[in-house]
Write an enzyme that holds these catalytic residues in place. Structure first.
Site, mmCIF file in Angstrom:
data_model
loop_
_atom_site.group_PDB
_atom_site.id
_atom_site.type_symbol
_atom_site.label_atom_id
_atom_site.label_comp_id
_atom_site.label_asym_id
_atom_site.label_seq_id
_atom_site.Cartn_x
_atom_site.Cartn_y
_atom_site.Cartn_z
ATOM 1 C CB ILE A 64 -4.146 2.566 -11.798
ATOM 2 C CG1 ILE A 64 -4.609 3.317 -12.890
ATOM 3 C CG2 ILE A 64 -4.742 1.284 -11.783
ATOM 4 C CD1 ILE A 64 -4.273 2.925 -14.407
ATOM 5 N N PRO A 65 -3.891 2.836 -8.017
ATOM 6 C CG PRO A 65 -5.183 3.631 -6.199
ATOM 7 C CD PRO A 65 -5.073 3.814 -7.573
ATOM 8 C CG HIS A 66 -1.040 -1.436 -8.671
ATOM 9 N ND1 HIS A 66 -0.816 -0.204 -9.329
ATOM 10 C CD2 HIS A 66 0.271 -2.038 -8.766
ATOM 11 C CE1 HIS A 66 0.486 -0.064 -9.656
ATOM 12 N NE2 HIS A 66 1.141 -1.176 -9.297
ATOM 13 N N GLY A 67 -1.873 -3.348 -5.397
ATOM 14 C CA GLY A 67 -0.917 -3.991 -4.428
ATOM 15 C C GLY A 67 -1.332 -5.488 -4.535
ATOM 16 C CG LEU A 102 -5.773 -4.523 -9.950
ATOM 17 C CD1 LEU A 102 -7.159 -5.169 -10.406
ATOM 18 C CD2 LEU A 102 -4.979 -4.441 -11.418
#
Length: 154
Positions: A64-67, A102
């Site tokens: 779930i990569p996110h930033g 996300l």
């Protein structure tokens, strides 16, 4: 925060071709740029910066990569099923084939965390993940992600 509020049908990639974590993040950044109107390189750099803090490979073949990005007007989600599982430096050291990206506005605050929690809860459901892995098309994946009872769970 519901999955359908984060994800649009054009944000689903049924068979992402990537041989590495970096390549997967590059491909997702390119698709995210089209959807968000943000520059691909800014998205990619934001994701890499987050990965340096610790892997977003949460285990069981899921990442779930996110930033957070300046200039976003709302939260955006993208989902990809990777054609062949790749090393993502996951906490369980297992390769990843399901990725939910996300992106949040810098000002998102608690909404960003709520969205992460919603995505995490959905992808912890082993039955949902099995269906995602077996889905025939991006449309079928989108339907699973947005219509599943787990996607509406509190």
């Amino acid at each position: 925060m519901e999955i359908f509020q984060l994800l649009s049908p054009d944000g689903v990639i049924a068979n992402l071709k990537a041989n590495s974590k970096k390549q997967a993040l590059q491909e997702l950044s390119a698709r995210a740029a089209k959807i968000t109107g943000q520059h691909e390189r800014v998205i990619f750099d934001t994701l890499l910066e987050r990965e340096r803090l610790g892997t977003t490979g949460v285990g069981n073949g899921i990442a779930i990569p996110h930033g957070r990005l300046a200039g976003l007007d709302k939260l955006y989600g993208l989902f990809a099923r990777i054609e062949r599982p790749i090393d993502f430096d996951s906490i369980d050291e297992m390769p990843v084939d399901l990725v939910f990206l996300l992106l949040a506005p810098e000002s998102a605050g608690a909404d960003h965390l709520k969205a992460l929690a919603r995505v995490s809860r959905l992808l912890r459901d082993k039955a949902v993940c099995e269906k995602l892995r077996g889905a025939e098309s991006a449309d079928a994946i989108y339907a699973l992600l947005t219509d599943s009872p787990a996607s509406h769970a509190a």
